[in-house]
Write a protein that holds these residues in place. Structure first.
Motif, mmCIF file in Angstrom:
data_model
loop_
_atom_site.group_PDB
_atom_site.id
_atom_site.type_symbol
_atom_site.label_atom_id
_atom_site.label_comp_id
_atom_site.label_asym_id
_atom_site.label_seq_id
_atom_site.Cartn_x
_atom_site.Cartn_y
_atom_site.Cartn_z
ATOM 1 N N ALA A 115 -17.295 5.792 15.328
ATOM 2 C CA ALA A 115 -17.636 4.178 15.853
ATOM 3 C C ALA A 115 -18.910 3.955 15.555
ATOM 4 C CB ALA A 115 -17.448 4.038 17.338
ATOM 5 N N GLY A 116 -19.254 2.754 14.694
ATOM 6 C CA GLY A 116 -20.713 2.245 14.514
ATOM 7 C C GLY A 116 -20.756 2.593 12.938
ATOM 8 N N GLN A 117 -19.978 3.368 12.087
ATOM 9 C CA GLN A 117 -20.224 3.635 10.835
ATOM 10 C C GLN A 117 -19.950 2.243 10.104
ATOM 11 O OE1 GLN A 117 -17.772 6.928 9.720
ATOM 12 N NE2 GLN A 117 -19.574 7.938 9.209
ATOM 13 N N THR A 118 -20.834 1.979 9.148
ATOM 14 C CA THR A 118 -20.296 0.869 8.386
ATOM 15 C C THR A 118 -20.366 1.335 6.831
ATOM 16 O OG1 THR A 118 -22.997 0.495 7.814
ATOM 17 C CG2 THR A 118 -21.849 -0.507 9.701
ATOM 18 N N ALA A 119 -19.967 0.428 5.883
ATOM 19 C CA ALA A 119 -19.855 0.542 4.560
ATOM 20 C C ALA A 119 -19.878 -0.822 3.768
ATOM 21 C CB ALA A 119 -18.293 1.182 4.200
ATOM 22 N N LEU A 120 -20.383 -0.949 2.678
ATOM 23 C CA LEU A 120 -20.580 -1.829 1.911
ATOM 24 C C LEU A 120 -19.240 -1.734 0.543
ATOM 25 C CD1 LEU A 120 -24.317 -2.241 1.780
ATOM 26 C CD2 LEU A 120 -22.621 -4.009 2.849
ATOM 27 N N VAL A 121 -18.476 -2.413 0.852
ATOM 28 C CA VAL A 121 -17.314 -2.575 -0.402
ATOM 29 C C VAL A 121 -17.177 -3.823 -1.225
ATOM 30 C CG1 VAL A 121 -16.434 -0.755 1.153
ATOM 31 C CG2 VAL A 121 -15.436 -3.081 1.351
ATOM 32 N N VAL A 122 -16.798 -3.560 -2.255
ATOM 33 C CA VAL A 122 -16.147 -4.813 -3.202
ATOM 34 C C VAL A 122 -14.418 -4.890 -2.995
ATOM 35 C CG1 VAL A 122 -15.547 -5.727 -5.461
ATOM 36 C CG2 VAL A 122 -17.987 -4.957 -4.816
ATOM 37 N N ARG A 123 -13.975 -5.676 -2.351
ATOM 38 C CA ARG A 123 -12.483 -5.853 -1.961
ATOM 39 C C ARG A 123 -11.727 -6.060 -3.447
ATOM 40 N NH1 ARG A 123 -10.512 -7.103 3.164
ATOM 41 N NH2 ARG A 123 -11.885 -7.191 4.820
ATOM 42 N N VAL A 124 -10.812 -5.577 -3.828
ATOM 43 C CA VAL A 124 -9.964 -5.752 -4.974
ATOM 44 C C VAL A 124 -8.693 -6.096 -4.534
ATOM 45 C CG1 VAL A 124 -9.405 -4.991 -7.084
ATOM 46 C CG2 VAL A 124 -11.341 -4.095 -6.040
ATOM 47 N N PRO A 125 -8.448 -7.322 -4.091
ATOM 48 C CA PRO A 125 -7.012 -8.028 -3.530
ATOM 49 C C PRO A 125 -6.055 -7.652 -4.793
ATOM 50 C CG PRO A 125 -8.465 -9.594 -3.516
ATOM 51 C CD PRO A 125 -9.453 -8.373 -3.722
ATOM 52 N N GLU A 126 -6.525 -8.027 -6.067
ATOM 53 C CA GLU A 126 -5.738 -8.024 -7.200
ATOM 54 C C GLU A 126 -4.855 -6.687 -7.468
ATOM 55 O OE1 GLU A 126 -9.168 -10.825 -8.007
ATOM 56 O OE2 GLU A 126 -8.932 -8.635 -7.032
ATOM 57 N N ALA A 127 -5.576 -5.619 -6.878
ATOM 58 C CA ALA A 127 -4.740 -4.274 -7.092
ATOM 59 C C ALA A 127 -3.744 -3.851 -6.099
ATOM 60 C CB ALA A 127 -5.916 -3.246 -7.079
ATOM 61 N N GLU A 128 -3.779 -4.694 -4.873
ATOM 62 C CA GLU A 128 -3.130 -4.312 -3.581
ATOM 63 C C GLU A 128 -1.370 -4.014 -3.941
ATOM 64 O OE1 GLU A 128 -3.696 -3.166 -0.618
ATOM 65 O OE2 GLU A 128 -5.856 -3.856 -0.255
ATOM 66 N N ALA A 129 -0.904 -4.728 -5.036
ATOM 67 C CA ALA A 129 0.527 -4.691 -5.203
ATOM 68 C C ALA A 129 0.926 -3.523 -5.818
ATOM 69 C CB ALA A 129 1.039 -5.886 -6.113
ATOM 70 N N SER A 130 -0.113 -3.199 -6.717
ATOM 71 C CA SER A 130 0.100 -1.821 -7.447
ATOM 72 C C SER A 130 -0.204 -0.434 -6.758
ATOM 73 C CB SER A 130 -0.538 -1.760 -8.667
ATOM 74 O OG SER A 130 -0.501 -2.694 -9.558
ATOM 75 N N VAL A 131 -1.376 -0.533 -5.700
ATOM 76 C CA VAL A 131 -1.935 0.729 -5.306
ATOM 77 C C VAL A 131 -1.446 0.537 -3.672
ATOM 78 C CG1 VAL A 131 -3.778 0.708 -6.605
ATOM 79 C CG2 VAL A 131 -4.010 -0.260 -4.731
ATOM 80 N N GLY A 132 -1.240 -0.458 -3.276
ATOM 81 C CA GLY A 132 -1.096 -0.433 -1.653
ATOM 82 C C GLY A 132 -0.226 0.747 -1.037
ATOM 83 N N ALA A 133 0.930 0.619 -1.389
ATOM 84 C CA ALA A 133 1.968 1.628 -0.949
ATOM 85 C C ALA A 133 1.213 3.092 -1.073
ATOM 86 C CB ALA A 133 3.472 1.523 -1.667
ATOM 87 N N TRP A 134 0.659 3.479 -2.259
ATOM 88 C CA TRP A 134 0.340 4.628 -2.618
ATOM 89 C C TRP A 134 -0.963 5.134 -1.575
ATOM 90 C CZ3 TRP A 134 3.700 7.830 -4.578
ATOM 91 C CH2 TRP A 134 4.646 7.538 -5.660
ATOM 92 N N ARG A 135 -1.574 4.009 -1.404
ATOM 93 C CA ARG A 135 -3.114 4.107 -0.447
ATOM 94 C C ARG A 135 -2.300 4.354 0.941
ATOM 95 N NH1 ARG A 135 -6.071 0.308 0.462
ATOM 96 N NH2 ARG A 135 -7.777 1.747 0.799
ATOM 97 N N GLU A 136 -1.460 3.611 1.438
ATOM 98 C CA GLU A 136 -1.177 3.803 2.801
ATOM 99 C C GLU A 136 -0.419 5.400 2.896
ATOM 100 O OE1 GLU A 136 -0.860 2.093 5.398
ATOM 101 O OE2 GLU A 136 -2.134 0.674 4.499
ATOM 102 N N ARG A 137 0.227 5.704 1.909
ATOM 103 C CA ARG A 137 0.516 7.305 2.075
ATOM 104 C C ARG A 137 -0.468 8.413 1.881
ATOM 105 N NH1 ARG A 137 5.683 8.058 -1.791
ATOM 106 N NH2 ARG A 137 5.551 10.152 -0.682
ATOM 107 N N PHE A 138 -1.386 8.083 0.897
ATOM 108 C CA PHE A 138 -2.118 9.099 0.474
ATOM 109 C C PHE A 138 -3.870 8.740 0.551
ATOM 110 C CE2 PHE A 138 1.922 9.743 -1.879
ATOM 111 C CZ PHE A 138 2.332 10.974 -1.319
ATOM 112 N N ASP A 139 -4.243 7.506 1.195
ATOM 113 C CA ASP A 139 -5.456 7.466 1.366
ATOM 114 C C ASP A 139 -5.802 7.116 2.883
ATOM 115 O OD1 ASP A 139 -8.227 6.692 1.188
ATOM 116 O OD2 ASP A 139 -7.960 5.043 0.183
ATOM 117 N N PRO A 140 -6.443 8.118 3.642
ATOM 118 C CA PRO A 140 -6.804 8.027 4.980
ATOM 119 C C PRO A 140 -7.353 6.745 5.416
ATOM 120 C CG PRO A 140 -7.082 10.220 4.273
ATOM 121 C CD PRO A 140 -6.883 9.558 3.369
ATOM 122 N N ALA A 141 -8.144 6.271 4.549
ATOM 123 C CA ALA A 141 -9.147 5.120 4.547
ATOM 124 C C ALA A 141 -7.978 3.749 4.640
ATOM 125 C CB ALA A 141 -10.028 4.585 3.787
ATOM 126 N N ALA A 142 -6.871 3.660 3.989
ATOM 127 C CA ALA A 142 -5.884 2.438 3.984
ATOM 128 C C ALA A 142 -5.409 2.549 5.514
ATOM 129 C CB ALA A 142 -5.069 2.716 3.024
#
Length: 179
Positions: A11-38
């Motif tokens: 709690a309280g951690q912050t991050a500065l990120v560039v969102r890439v919504p254009e990639a969600e269709a390609s990477v979303g399902a993989w990220r949900e399975r294999f990237d804890p940040a998702a």
């Protein structure tokens, strides 16, 4: 936010990120399975700076300084044509990556107490994490699947400040890049 102890978000951690919504269709399902940040609410993104300042320090003055600093950098286009690897990590490689490096260097230069990746890595490698902590066979399967959907193009016009509330990441603010 690959290779950043994602299982240890606090709690309280912050991050500065560039969102890439254009990639969600390609990477979303993989990220949900294999990237804890998702699973913790982080969208497809390229990290500009993690960890940033503690959330208790990101007041109106910090927001104003971020708006001024980031507004001095022009918006830009990215193209993802290939995957790359870091130890245990599969990512999409943004091209060109120099504007992303400049954003990271500018923010870290302004707030030297918040070095990229907590100072654990000397080199800044902009990337969009797809999977981490998997064996090579799984990463190769993901990479083969992603190859069918490339290239992906994206417009970068802002940087988001994400804040972890103890359970999930939420957008605390967004800062426009210059035109």
């Amino acid at each position: 936010m690959a290779d950043d102890s994602t299982r240890g978000f606090q709690a309280g951690q912050t991050a500065l990120v560039v969102r890439v919504p254009e990639a969600e269709a390609s990477v979303g399902a993989w990220r949900e399975r294999f990237d804890p940040a998702a699973g913790a609410g982080v969208p497809a993104h390229i990290t500009v700076l993690f960890p940033f300042l503690d959330g208790s320090r990101t007041d109106a003055g910090v927001h104003s300084a971020l708006a001024d600093l980031l507004g001095g950098h022009p918006a830009f286009d990215l193209r993802f044509e290939r995957c790359g690897r870091l130890p245990g990590v599969l990512y999409l490689a943004p091209e060109p990556d120099e504007p992303l490096r400049r954003l990271t260097e500018a923010v870290a230069g302004r707030w030297p107490e918040a070095p990229p990746y907590g100072g654990r890595h000397a080199e800044i490698i902009p990337h969009l994490t797809v999977a981490q902590g998997q064996d090579d066979a799984v990463l190769e399967e993901i990479e083969a699947d992603l190859g069918t959907g490339l290239p992906i193009t994206a417009r970068v016009s802002s940087v988001a400040l994400l804040v972890h509330d103890g359970t999930t990441w939420r957008e605390g603010a967004s800062f426009a890049l210059g035109r």
